[in-house]
Design a protein around this motif. Sequence first.
Motif, short mmCIF file in Angstrom:
data_model
loop_
_atom_site.label_atom_id
_atom_site.label_comp_id
_atom_site.label_asym_id
_atom_site.label_seq_id
_atom_site.Cartn_x
_atom_site.Cartn_y
_atom_site.Cartn_z
N MET A 1 25.11 27.26 4.54
CA MET A 1 25.20 27.44 3.66
C MET A 1 24.36 29.07 2.25
O MET A 1 23.98 29.22 2.84
CB MET A 1 25.00 26.36 2.65
N ASP B 1 37.20 30.30 2.38
CA ASP B 1 37.71 28.31 2.29
C ASP B 1 38.75 28.14 3.37
O ASP B 1 38.42 27.49 3.88
CB ASP B 1 37.52 28.21 1.03
N ASN C 1 23.92 31.57 -0.01
CA ASN C 1 22.41 31.09 -1.53
C ASN C 1 22.04 32.70 -1.93
O ASN C 1 23.02 33.51 -1.42
CB ASN C 1 20.94 31.01 -0.39
N SER D 1 32.28 37.04 1.09
CA SER D 1 31.85 35.61 1.80
C SER D 1 32.56 34.70 2.50
O SER D 1 34.33 35.26 2.19
CB SER D 1 31.18 34.78 0.59
N TYR E 1 29.09 35.01 7.34
CA TYR E 1 29.32 35.36 6.45
C TYR E 1 29.11 37.19 6.04
O TYR E 1 29.30 37.99 4.52
CB TYR E 1 28.38 34.84 5.08
#
Length: 345
Positions: free
Chosen positions: A1, A234, A3, A231, A50
Amino acid sequence: MINENDLLLLSLLRQGVPFVNRPFDAIGEQMGLDGADVILQIERMRKEGYLSAIRPIWDHRFFGYQGAWAAMKFSEQSLEQKLEIIGQHPGVIYMAQRDHEVNGWFYITAPGGHDLEAHVRILEKKTEAEKTLFLPIQRILKGAGEMRVFAGGVPEQVNQTAGSIKRTGETKLTLQEIRLIRLLQEDFLLTDEPFRRMAETLAIPESAMLHLLQGLFQKGYLKRIGISGGSKPDSQQNRFLVVWQIPEEKINFCAERFADFPSVISAGLRPAAPEFPYTVYTTVESKELETLELLILKIADKIGHWPNRVILTVREFRKTAIRYFPRELDAWWARWKTLADPAFI
């Protein structure tokens, strides 16, 4: 994930790596980290998907490069071998098999002083292609020129017809700057002093190396060294090539309507051939073929129900960024130019 600290690093890398002796230390100062931790964070984010590679972000208009699509017909059995021959050309940056009678497609680039069609015709003779389509862009109707897309990053329009923009004598590249451009196209070193390592390769002091970098920036060739991506997305959209047979007098009307469809990433006008009468090439995003067909119907409702065709990519053999000033190109041309028609030389 991802941050907040990761997002901050992405933001700083989009702004560009500072042209200083220890650039990752300078980035770390803005994050409350030391340079070694920044490098470790970059490596982790790259593994997780990422973060794209750190690389030079060029203004491609200044290089005077040109590019064009070409397609050749080969037997199914010989296709891979023939594309291997095509791939020996230093300017071929994309190759694929497509679901079409003319099945071997590639994108070829060269400096502005070269005749791209001459290069394609040489490859046609070398491969003994049964049929060849030479498909340079004639006009960009929407979105990006491929020269920018293949270089990576956020698409922007590039004039591939003119090939270059006019510039004053002060912006011409020196031989040392060309050497640096070649070096910058290698993997950017994730080390404490990457510019010192580059200076050692060029056999010049680091201060001279940083001066050369500033010169490329001031002349407009180099925007920055950093990243252009964001990033991890999805969902993954697929891109499809959809070609249209649209009358010349309707081109402007259709170009305006393409703007209404965000899924139409780009559209361009290319020459027709007797065996391939399509002139408008669109790149359309869709999750799958079924939804693409519905989208094509919606587009046709707006622009007119002109003959169109989806040309599917069966498999890709190469997909790389443009490389400027490859030493191998001059050697390739010197070896094979005798195969070109005298009209091209």
